[in-house]
Design a protein around this motif. Structure first.
Motif, mmCIF file in Angstrom:
data_model
loop_
_atom_site.group_PDB
_atom_site.id
_atom_site.type_symbol
_atom_site.label_atom_id
_atom_site.label_comp_id
_atom_site.label_asym_id
_atom_site.label_seq_id
_atom_site.Cartn_x
_atom_site.Cartn_y
_atom_site.Cartn_z
ATOM 1 N N ALA A 21 0.833 -1.211 0.000
ATOM 2 C CA ALA A 21 0.000 0.000 0.000
ATOM 3 C C ALA A 21 0.863 1.254 0.000
ATOM 4 C CB ALA A 21 -0.923 -0.005 1.217
ATOM 5 N N VAL A 22 1.907 1.279 0.826
ATOM 6 C CA VAL A 22 2.795 2.451 0.875
ATOM 7 C C VAL A 22 3.484 2.641 -0.466
ATOM 8 C CG1 VAL A 22 4.875 3.413 1.950
ATOM 9 C CG2 VAL A 22 3.120 2.326 3.382
ATOM 10 N N ASP A 23 3.966 1.572 -1.059
ATOM 11 C CA ASP A 23 4.620 1.689 -2.368
ATOM 12 C C ASP A 23 3.647 2.202 -3.418
ATOM 13 O OD1 ASP A 23 7.062 0.891 -1.418
ATOM 14 O OD2 ASP A 23 6.917 -1.170 -2.159
ATOM 15 N N ASP A 24 2.411 1.782 -3.333
ATOM 16 C CA ASP A 24 1.403 2.241 -4.286
ATOM 17 C C ASP A 24 1.153 3.738 -4.147
ATOM 18 O OD1 ASP A 24 -0.705 1.171 -6.280
ATOM 19 O OD2 ASP A 24 -1.879 2.462 -4.959
ATOM 20 N N LEU A 25 1.439 4.287 -2.965
ATOM 21 C CA LEU A 25 1.245 5.718 -2.711
ATOM 22 C C LEU A 25 2.492 6.542 -3.004
ATOM 23 C CD1 LEU A 25 -0.825 5.474 0.600
ATOM 24 C CD2 LEU A 25 -1.657 6.058 -1.683
ATOM 25 N N GLY A 26 3.500 5.925 -3.554
ATOM 26 C CA GLY A 26 4.705 6.655 -3.914
ATOM 27 C C GLY A 26 5.921 6.303 -3.079
ATOM 28 N N GLY A 27 5.743 5.464 -2.070
ATOM 29 C CA GLY A 27 6.895 4.983 -1.320
ATOM 30 C C GLY A 27 7.214 5.725 -0.044
ATOM 31 N N GLN A 28 6.425 6.739 0.305
ATOM 32 C CA GLN A 28 6.654 7.442 1.571
ATOM 33 C C GLN A 28 5.329 8.024 2.058
ATOM 34 O OE1 GLN A 28 9.127 11.144 1.937
ATOM 35 N NE2 GLN A 28 10.401 9.864 3.275
ATOM 36 N N VAL A 29 5.068 7.863 3.367
ATOM 37 C CA VAL A 29 3.809 8.341 3.944
ATOM 38 C C VAL A 29 4.051 8.915 5.328
ATOM 39 C CG1 VAL A 29 2.371 6.659 2.704
ATOM 40 C CG2 VAL A 29 3.286 6.087 4.973
ATOM 41 N N HIS A 30 3.097 9.739 5.776
ATOM 42 C CA HIS A 30 2.943 10.036 7.191
ATOM 43 C C HIS A 30 2.060 8.918 7.738
ATOM 44 C CE1 HIS A 30 4.657 14.046 6.783
ATOM 45 N NE2 HIS A 30 3.801 14.316 5.803
ATOM 46 N N LEU A 31 2.542 8.163 8.709
ATOM 47 C CA LEU A 31 1.824 6.981 9.178
ATOM 48 C C LEU A 31 1.193 7.267 10.542
ATOM 49 C CD1 LEU A 31 1.196 4.109 8.278
ATOM 50 C CD2 LEU A 31 3.335 3.354 9.338
ATOM 51 N N VAL A 32 -0.128 7.093 10.624
ATOM 52 C CA VAL A 32 -0.885 7.338 11.856
ATOM 53 C C VAL A 32 -1.457 6.002 12.315
ATOM 54 C CG1 VAL A 32 -2.824 8.557 12.910
ATOM 55 C CG2 VAL A 32 -1.451 9.689 11.140
ATOM 56 N N GLY A 33 -0.876 5.440 13.370
ATOM 57 C CA GLY A 33 -1.302 4.140 13.870
ATOM 58 C C GLY A 33 -2.252 4.279 15.044
ATOM 59 N N LEU A 34 -3.427 3.679 14.924
ATOM 60 C CA LEU A 34 -4.436 3.741 15.980
ATOM 61 C C LEU A 34 -4.504 2.404 16.707
ATOM 62 C CD1 LEU A 34 -7.356 5.449 13.979
ATOM 63 C CD2 LEU A 34 -5.415 6.538 15.130
ATOM 64 N N CYS A 35 -4.361 2.431 18.024
ATOM 65 C CA CYS A 35 -4.493 1.227 18.852
ATOM 66 C C CYS A 35 -3.568 0.122 18.322
ATOM 67 C CB CYS A 35 -5.956 0.795 18.896
ATOM 68 S SG CYS A 35 -6.292 -0.643 19.933
ATOM 69 N N GLN A 36 -4.136 -1.064 17.994
ATOM 70 C CA GLN A 36 -3.305 -2.166 17.514
ATOM 71 C C GLN A 36 -2.651 -1.840 16.169
ATOM 72 O OE1 GLN A 36 -2.889 -4.841 19.569
ATOM 73 N NE2 GLN A 36 -4.239 -3.813 21.006
ATOM 74 N N GLY A 37 -3.233 -0.913 15.430
ATOM 75 C CA GLY A 37 -2.576 -0.447 14.212
ATOM 76 C C GLY A 37 -1.296 0.303 14.521
ATOM 77 N N GLY A 38 -1.132 0.694 15.788
ATOM 78 C CA GLY A 38 0.073 1.412 16.194
ATOM 79 C C GLY A 38 1.293 0.526 16.271
ATOM 80 N N TRP A 39 1.143 -0.673 16.887
ATOM 81 C CA TRP A 39 2.333 -1.526 16.918
ATOM 82 C C TRP A 39 2.682 -2.029 15.513
ATOM 83 C CZ3 TRP A 39 1.309 -6.328 15.127
ATOM 84 C CH2 TRP A 39 0.120 -6.985 15.464
ATOM 85 N N LEU A 40 1.666 -2.244 14.665
ATOM 86 C CA LEU A 40 1.966 -2.631 13.289
ATOM 87 C C LEU A 40 2.687 -1.493 12.566
ATOM 88 C CD1 LEU A 40 1.426 -5.047 11.311
ATOM 89 C CD2 LEU A 40 -0.430 -3.670 10.396
ATOM 90 N N SER A 41 2.249 -0.252 12.807
ATOM 91 C CA SER A 41 2.896 0.912 12.182
ATOM 92 C C SER A 41 4.316 1.088 12.693
ATOM 93 C CB SER A 41 2.076 2.175 12.474
ATOM 94 O OG SER A 41 0.802 2.100 11.880
ATOM 95 N N ALA A 42 4.512 0.881 13.999
ATOM 96 C CA ALA A 42 5.866 0.999 14.554
ATOM 97 C C ALA A 42 6.770 -0.091 13.992
ATOM 98 C CB ALA A 42 5.803 0.920 16.074
ATOM 99 N N MET A 43 6.229 -1.289 13.832
ATOM 100 C CA MET A 43 7.021 -2.354 13.204
ATOM 101 C C MET A 43 7.410 -1.967 11.782
ATOM 102 S SD MET A 43 5.120 -5.886 14.297
ATOM 103 C CE MET A 43 5.163 -6.493 15.979
ATOM 104 N N TYR A 44 6.441 -1.397 11.077
ATOM 105 C CA TYR A 44 6.711 -0.995 9.693
ATOM 106 C C TYR A 44 7.797 0.079 9.649
ATOM 107 C CZ TYR A 44 6.057 0.357 4.866
ATOM 108 O OH TYR A 44 6.289 0.617 3.538
ATOM 109 N N ALA A 45 7.699 1.052 10.563
ATOM 110 C CA ALA A 45 8.689 2.129 10.601
ATOM 111 C C ALA A 45 10.069 1.596 10.967
ATOM 112 C CB ALA A 45 8.256 3.201 11.595
ATOM 113 N N ALA A 46 10.134 0.559 11.800
ATOM 114 C CA ALA A 46 11.418 -0.040 12.150
ATOM 115 C C ALA A 46 11.983 -0.854 10.989
ATOM 116 C CB ALA A 46 11.253 -0.925 13.386
ATOM 117 N N ARG A 47 11.094 -1.479 10.229
ATOM 118 C CA ARG A 47 11.529 -2.325 9.107
ATOM 119 C C ARG A 47 11.858 -1.499 7.877
ATOM 120 N NH1 ARG A 47 13.396 -4.769 5.731
ATOM 121 N NH2 ARG A 47 13.140 -6.951 5.090
ATOM 122 N N PHE A 48 11.111 -0.405 7.648
ATOM 123 C CA PHE A 48 11.314 0.454 6.471
ATOM 124 C C PHE A 48 11.387 1.918 6.912
ATOM 125 C CE2 PHE A 48 8.724 -3.213 5.023
ATOM 126 C CZ PHE A 48 9.605 -3.779 4.109
#
Length: 380
Positions: A153-180
């Motif tokens: 999804a991020v790549d489809d948006l151009g490869g860079q986003v402002h990521l807003v993680g809500l609740c359990q979406g937050g740990w997934l977002s933090a994992m994503y930020a650590a991985r990429f």
């Protein structure tokens, strides 16, 4: 005329109901007619309540408050776009919770929509991950599956986003930020459990007190899925008085207040329509994140690499609810000492209220989120 067979009534006694009113279909109306206007009003109120109680127990599916289009459809999610897809600028991607309820929490209702707040702040593009309810074919999907599709999804948006993680979406977002780390321009974690050993909330206590076998048995009962209906029953049992008594007492008291009834219906459409989770994803989260706290300890492996929170160096905003008993403030704010972002690049904000209000409470959306949106858009 013979009096044989007649029943005598004392002075002032009510006459018996005519025989035809004993037909079950008509007895409520007959009883009300027999007892007078006051009872008729009471009967109408009770009938309205019974009808409405049935609606909130089995409501229709939740809907998005704001017009949008599905930009991308993957196995796990629909990427919903709420703004002009041709607009310039780094998109804001809201990573909604995938924890048993619909992603519409990010766009709940007019005046209670994070999406609308971000748009009003001037965000050129706003998108939300609309996580799909798991099907039997998805039962083996794990956290890697969701990280990989978030990356698509991020790549489809151009490869860079402002990521807003809500609740359990937050740990997934933090994992994503650590991985990429290069793909996340700024990171907002709202009510997100990053250090699950911090604080002393009921979720932490449940995770550590119940053996893993209990969770495995629930997944087995769901034929490889963690059924949303089972999770909903568990959530309700955390607040049994509210969910099984007070909610209905409040509805009865306010049954003539149409706006109150409409708000109740709106909430129950979201609350009473849970989604199913893949068993593999659910058990991995329970065991590795909530029991063993591997992510906070730098031991979680995502997409082939050990994920270190220290690899997150982008500007980060941490939002917590003062009365949040789902994700305690300590679990959110612990991230400030675990990520690699310099202290001047981290904002911590504690707001009144509980968990759900962080994302859809009108007070927090008015008081806190416009400032968060301004902060996000300041990082270009």
């Amino acid at each position: 005329m013979s009096d044989h067979g007649k029943v005598s009534h004392g002075a002032g006694a009510a006459a018996p109901l005519p025989a035809e009113h004993s037909v079950p279909l008509f007895w409520p109306m007959a009883a009300a007619w027999h007892l007078g206007e006051q009872a008729l009003s009471l009967m109408q109120r009770s009938a309205d309540f019974a009808t409405e109680a049935a609606v909130i127990d089995h409501p229709p599916q939740p809907a998005w408050a704001t017009s949008n289009q599905v930009r991308l459809e993957l196995a796990t999610l629909r990427l919903r776009e709420f703004t002009d897809s041709t607009a310039k600028g780094i998109p804001i991607l809201v990573d909604a919770p995938f924890a048993g309820h619909s992603s519409t929490i990010a766009d709940y209702a007019p005046g209670q929509s994070l999406v609308q707040v971000l748009m009003a702040a001037g965000a050129p593009r706003v998108l939300v991950t609309d996580w799909k309810s798991a099907t039997p074919a998805m039962r083996y999907f794990d956290i890697d599956t969701y990280l990989a599709e978030l990356n698509v999804a991020v790549d489809d948006l151009g490869g860079q986003v402002h990521l807003v993680g809500l609740c359990q979406g937050g740990w997934l977002s933090a994992m994503y930020a650590a991985r990429f780390p290069g793909k996340v321009k700024s990171l907002v974690l709202a009510g997100s459990p990053i250090d699950t050993d911090a604080g002393d909330g009921p979720i932490k206590r449940l995770a550590h007190s119940l053996p893993l076998q209990t969770y495995q048995d629930m997944v087995a009962a769901g034929q490889g899925l963690m059924r949303g209906s089972l999770m909903l029953a568990g959530w309700k049992n955390m607040h049994p008085a509210e969910q099984y008594a007070n909610k209905y007492a409040t509805l009865y008291r306010n049954i003539e207040d149409k706006s109150q009834v409409a708000r109740t219906e709106q909430f129950e459409r979201w609350y009473e329509n849970p989604v199913d989770l893949p068993g593999a994803y659910y058990l991995q989260a329970i065991e590795q994140l909530f029991k063993e706290n591997r992510f906070a300890k730098g031991q979680f492996v995502g997409l082939g690499r050990t994920l270190a929170l220290r690899d997150i160096t982008n500007p980060t905003y941490l939002l917590a609810g003062e009365a949040d008993d789902i994700t305690t403030p300590e679990q959110v704010f612990a991230a400030a000492d675990l990520i690699g972002t310099p202290k001047h690049g981290i904002v911590l904000k504690l707001v009144p209220g509980g968990h759900i209000g962080l994302f859809m409470g009108s007070g927090t959306l008015k008081a806190a989120w416009p400032g968060i949106a301004e902060w996000v858009l300041g990082h270009r």
